[in-house]
Design an enzyme around this catalytic site. Structure first.
Site, mmCIF file in Angstrom:
data_model
loop_
_atom_site.group_PDB
_atom_site.id
_atom_site.type_symbol
_atom_site.label_atom_id
_atom_site.label_comp_id
_atom_site.label_asym_id
_atom_site.label_seq_id
_atom_site.Cartn_x
_atom_site.Cartn_y
_atom_site.Cartn_z
ATOM 1 N N ARG A 59 0.815 -1.213 0.000
ATOM 2 C CA ARG A 59 0.000 0.000 0.000
ATOM 3 C C ARG A 59 0.849 1.263 0.000
ATOM 4 N NH1 ARG A 59 -2.521 -3.737 2.908
ATOM 5 N NH2 ARG A 59 -1.584 -3.029 4.842
ATOM 6 N N GLU A 96 6.523 -10.045 15.356
ATOM 7 C CA GLU A 96 6.165 -10.583 16.670
ATOM 8 C C GLU A 96 6.609 -12.052 16.756
ATOM 9 O OE1 GLU A 96 2.135 -9.810 17.489
ATOM 10 O OE2 GLU A 96 2.319 -10.286 19.624
#
Ligand code: AMP
Length: 174
Positions: A59, A96
């Site tokens: 994006r 993560e």
């Protein structure tokens, strides 16, 4: 003044449980909102020398290409591994769980180029920090990092200590 936040849709549990995805497609679909978003992303860097605008897949490309035109600069895509056809430099970064990697063509940025890095969302900052490290590895000088949305509660700015970071729509602290 147009309220850009009203064009950003929260999609809970996408792409996985616990994530609130910031869907910018309503903003992109509205000519006035898209134009205002680009203006606000460019404004802090008006008068700054920019040779290259780097867009982060995917994006980030949507904003980086028109910003490159606006600054009279070139556009360089920074992509996920294996997408670019020519010789690449890459930079690993932590997620993560596990790691990811961003790549750019080795000849896309020249030593001394002033580079504006662009993305849609600043979350934990890992993506932006990796793109900045990649630009520097290629010899570019980072003129700034312009992002539409900042999830301030994730503290991403702390991963970009020496970068001129500007964001337009803010959620939470920071
Ligand atoms: P981060 O590395 O955590 O700063 O994540 C930034 C990158 O992940 C950007 O390229 C975004 O497109 C994407 N991203 C992270 N969190 C979100 C979110 N909540 N909504 C939409 N995109 C996100």
């Amino acid at each position: 003044m147009i309220d850009l936040a009203t064009f950003i849709r929260d999609v809970p549990d996408f792409p996985e449980p616990g994530i609130i995805f910031k869907d910018i497609t309503p903003l992109l679909a509205d000519s006035e909102a898209f134009t205002a978003a680009l203006g606000a992303m460019a404004a802090p860097f008006d008068g700054v020398e920019v040779d290259v605008v780097v867009g982060i897949e995917a994006r980030g490309f949507i904003f980086a290409a028109p910003l490159a035109q606006r600054f009279g600069a070139g556009f360089v895509p920074v992509r996920k591994p294996g997408k670019l056809p020519w010789q690449v430099n890459g930079h690993e970064y932590s997620l993560e769980y596990g790691t990811d990697r961003l790549e750019a063509h080795s000849d896309a940025i020249h030593p001394g180029d002033k580079v504006l890095v662009v993305d849609d969302v600043l979350a934990t900052g890992g993506t932006g920090a990796a793109a900045v490290a990649l630009v520097r590895e290629l010899g570019g000088e980072v003129a700034g990092f312009s992002v539409l949305i900042e999830l301030g509660f994730l503290g991403g700015r702390s991963k970009l200590p020496e970068v001129d970071v500007h964001t337009v729509v803010h959620y939470g602290a920071d």
